[in-house]
Design an enzyme around this catalytic site. Structure first.
Site, mmCIF file in Angstrom:
data_model
loop_
_atom_site.group_PDB
_atom_site.id
_atom_site.type_symbol
_atom_site.label_atom_id
_atom_site.label_comp_id
_atom_site.label_asym_id
_atom_site.label_seq_id
_atom_site.Cartn_x
_atom_site.Cartn_y
_atom_site.Cartn_z
ATOM 1 N N ASP A 480 37.245 32.280 40.384
ATOM 2 C CA ASP A 480 37.134 31.566 41.661
ATOM 3 C C ASP A 480 36.720 32.514 42.790
ATOM 4 O O ASP A 480 36.799 33.750 42.648
ATOM 5 C CB ASP A 480 38.499 30.914 41.966
ATOM 6 C CG ASP A 480 38.379 29.645 42.798
ATOM 7 O OD1 ASP A 480 37.310 29.421 43.404
ATOM 8 O OD2 ASP A 480 39.367 28.888 42.853
ATOM 9 N N CYS A 528 33.238 29.452 39.803
ATOM 10 C CA CYS A 528 33.785 28.472 40.749
ATOM 11 C C CYS A 528 33.818 29.159 42.094
ATOM 12 O O CYS A 528 34.168 30.328 42.185
ATOM 13 C CB CYS A 528 35.192 28.103 40.290
ATOM 14 S SG CYS A 528 36.142 27.141 41.471
ATOM 15 N N ASP A 550 35.184 20.799 44.499
ATOM 16 C CA ASP A 550 36.607 20.447 44.459
ATOM 17 C C ASP A 550 36.794 18.953 44.675
ATOM 18 O O ASP A 550 37.901 18.430 44.523
ATOM 19 C CB ASP A 550 37.373 21.209 45.546
ATOM 20 C CG ASP A 550 37.873 22.548 45.036
ATOM 21 O OD1 ASP A 550 37.609 22.869 43.861
ATOM 22 O OD2 ASP A 550 38.529 23.273 45.808
#
Ligand code: DGJ
Length: 740
Positions: A480, A528, A550
């Site tokens: 992420d 991500c 998201d």
């Protein structure tokens, strides 16, 4: 013998040997264009050509549908339009230096210590090998060399272009701007530019605008790819439709700040220049040093935007994505804990979720944020990649072994490029965060960006991840990245090198991932960035899947997925079934609707399974089983976008057809029915007209009375399928299987 003659003999030799019916790369001499050398690349249904013009400048000639082998590729020798538009602005250059009176967008801009800022690049040498042409240019009198690389993919005709800039002089040169390539489209006044805009939880909004006189700039100044724009575009003519007419597609393989400019020049040609974003850019090139640009990929199809997307999807599967055992592995059905538990993770809670997930047919269990350091919320812990002892007193081993005993593999969330001020890492190394000396640091989600351009930071990040993967049986990392840059300082570097942070950071990021993959070749990685903020062909070359947003609302997702798949393969796009009402917009939807939306990429489940009823498990099991039957078609097949929702018609209809045309998966979903409008018939595409296909509903329900259970491909493509959906957020999926 000249280089060109050698290249010609090489290409013709292959043809004579029967290796190729037409040369995949041909370097043709003089005869077609009054003594000027023409370079030509052929692949798929595409021809690309450029020439060295009478002045020694590399001039664009052609990019479009494949031409007959010995087609005359003459391009006019151009002259200036007037005293206001001297020749430099009229000749469409393959790679234009900022000099000689250029007002158009340059590919290269430099500053010498003596103040000279004029660069005019002339052809020097060439080299042809395999499917690649390398052409070296240099400035008219300074020892500044640029080597352009052109590679064409024989199957798809996708062209990869990049440049290496080399300082062969004795003094430093500052590079102010460096593009990978310039491309040109012929004079026309009805071009349309398609691209995407967005922001967190609202990525991939498609835009469509006229490309007329003036400039259009798509870019990221954020240090990473960003979701404001994605480094992809498609250009069509006004008459181009989804499945018909010319479409030129392009994308940059770079995960840092980037820029694409589109100009209609003084002659009416469209010039496209793409590469490093010159915003805040400066790169000192010492004597003997080189700077390589990212790669700028382009493709062409005369089957509209759909055809252009399919070409890129195929190219990504065959040439970009990491392979294992010779293939791009299929995406596993995964469960992710984030929306169920957020930071509140612990051994017992995760095991309970894993046990429920396993009963659905889930193949990979992923524990998201919250498992490390003092990570009880988003204000602390980033940087401390040590298992939180209160949450996991026995480490991760008991959870992982339970997950494995349930028949799943284990994945873990990390955000290795970030640091919270409230972390042991920051307390030990406050200088590791990106910053300007004695200036405030702007926080985003309460965190700072580590300066990965520093080798000590790079080595630390590699070590913690390597240790994590060495000591635990981890099959997958969700990588992420939850903010963009601010105060991009690098105080410890020499002042003349500080702005190279834009290049060095991304290179070190790539280096870390490449090194990790080398050391742990079976680990898969998801890119991500709080959603779809880091989706590009650079990161795709080293990660297996992408998180597009998201926003997991199944209706919003249909347009997000439509935007994503314009350039990126559905097999890389993760899509989760989450709880209803959805946290984004409180929309309530049926579980079946959520599945039908998420099954159009790599399927994941992100609901709180502790709250599910028995009937939810039954429905989910049925759809997971159906997904496993069609996933190869969805992930590796051809996508046909049959209907894109608009205000009057809120249907999203997508068809996926397997490469061998033995299976197709059809999804049609609506936001809402419109008055009493009857829904149009869906004419399928891409099937074998002479074959027979059986049709069945994905949820096992009976077929509509008017639908035959089996018919020819010609029937499904011409007569089509009638589907009636009434109400809000309704959908249906069908599987077509070839029977003979
Ligand atoms: C942003 C990601 O996109 C989410 O899926 C989740 O992993 C959170 N970060 C965790 O902080």
């Amino acid at each position: 013998m000249t280089d060109g003659m050698r290249g010609l003999r090489w290409a013709l030799g292959l043809v004579a040997a029967g290796v190729l019916t037409a040369p995949a790369v041909a370097v043709a001499e003089a005869s077609f264009d009054r003594g000027n050398k023409i370079f030509r690349l052929d692949g798929g249904d595409v021809t690309y050509a450029f020439k060295i013009n009478g002045s020694g400048i590399l001039q664009s000639v052609y990019w479009g549908k494949r031409l007959p082998d010995r087609a005359p590729l003459a391009a006019p020798e151009l002259s200036g339009l007037s005293g206001f538009d001297v020749i430099t602005n009229v000749v469409p250059q393959e790679y234009a230096g900022q000099g000689g009176g250029l007002y158009a967008e340059p590919a290269l801009k430099v500053t010498y210590p003596d103040g000279n800022r004029d660069v005019v690049l002339y052809y020097r040498t060439q080299e042809v090998s395999g499917d690649t042409i390398r052409v070296t240019l240099s400035d008219l009198d300074r020892p500044l060399f640029v080597t352009l690389t052109y590679t064409i993919d024989r199957a798809t005709g996708v062209i990869a272009r990049s440049a290496v800039i080399e300082n062969r002089g004795a003094t430093d040169v500052r590079i102010d701007q460096a593009a990978a390539a310039g491309y040109t489209l012929p004079v026309a006044y009805d071009y349309r530019l398609h691209y995407s805009t967005g922001r967190w939880a609202a990525e991939w909004t498609l835009q469509d605008r006229a490309l007329t006189a003036g400039s259009t700039v798509l870019e990221s100044r954020r240090g990473s790819t960003g979701s404001q724009n994605n480094p992809w575009f498609t250009i069509t003519r006004a008459t181009t439709t989804e499945e018909d007419g010319p479409a030129w597609i392009g994308a940059l393989a770079w995960s840092g700040s980037w820029r694409l400019t589109f100009d209609q020049d003084v002659t009416g040609r469209i010039r496209i220049v793409g590469g490093y974003n010159p915003f805040d850019f400066a790169y000192r090139l010492r004597p003997g040093a080189t700077l390589s640009t990212p790669t700028f990929y382009v493709g062409f199809s005369d089957h509209g935007r759909g055809g252009a997307s399919r070409i890129f999807h195929r190219f990504e599967r065959e040439r970009i994505l990491p392979r294992r055992d010779g293939r791009v592995p299929l995406r596993k059905v995964l469960y992710n804990s984030w929306e169920a538990t957020e930071f509140d993770v612990n051994e017992a809670g995760q095991i309970a979720l894993a046990e429920r997930a396993a009963t659905l047919g889930v193949e990979r269990f992923v524990m998201d944020d919250g498992w490390f350091g003092a990570r009880n919320n988003d204000r602390a812990g980033l940087g401390d990649w040590i298992v939180n002892p209160a949450k996991f007193p026995r480490g991760l081993a008991p959870l992982i072994s339970r997950v494995k005993s349930l028949g799943m593999d284990f994945g873990l969330w990390v955000e290795p490029e970030m640091i919270n001020e409230d972390s042991d890492l920051f307390r030990a190394h406050p200088d590791w965060a990106m910053q300007f000396k004695s200036r405030p640091r702007t926080q985003g989600r309460n965190q700072l960006v580590l300066n990965l351009a520093r080798t000590d930071v790079r080595d630390y990040v590699l070590k913690v991840l390597d240790d994590l993967l060495t000591t635990n049986d981890i099959a997958f990392l969700k990588w992420d990245y939850n903010r963009n840059w601010s105060e991009p300082g690098w105080p410890d570097a020499d002042i003349a090198d500080q702005q190279t942070i834009y290049v060095a950071y991304v290179r070190n990021l790539y280096w870390i991932i490449d090194e990790l993959r080398k050391r742990h070749p079976r680990v898969e990685i998801e890119s991500c960035s709080g959603g779809g903020g880091r989706v590009d062909l650079g990161i795709m070359a080293r990660t297996d899947q992408m998180w597009p947003s998201d926003n997991t609302d199944p209706l919003d997702r249909l347009s997000i997925q439509d935007g994503f798949t314009q350039a990126y393969a559905p097999g890389t796009m993760m899509a989760w079934v989450t709880d209803s009402p959805n946290w984004v917009n409180q929309r309530q939807t049926l579980l079946s609707f959520r599945f039908l939306s998420a099954m159009q990429g790599g399927l994941g489940i992100g609901t709180n399974l502790n709250k599910w009823q028995n009937t939810d498990f039954l429905v989910a099991r049925r759809y997971v089983a159906a997904y496993k039957r069609i996933r190869e078609t969805v992930q590796r097949g051809d996508l046909y976008r049959i209907n894109r929702a608009n205000e009057a018609d809120q249907r999203w209809t997508n068809l996926y057809v397997s490469g061998d045309r033995r299976q197709a998966a059809l999804f049609t979903l609506i936001g809402s029915t419109h008055k009493l409008d009857v829904m149009p018939t869906i004419a399928l595409r891409g099937l074998d007209p002479d074959a027979h296909y059986r049709i069945e509903s994905m949820d096992g329900a009976a077929l509509p009375l008017t639908m035959p259970a089996s018919a020819s491909g010609a029937y499904w493509m011409n007569h089509g399928v009638d589907v009636t959906l009434v109400g809000d957020f309704q959908g249906v999926g069908f599987i077509l299987t070839r029977t003979r």
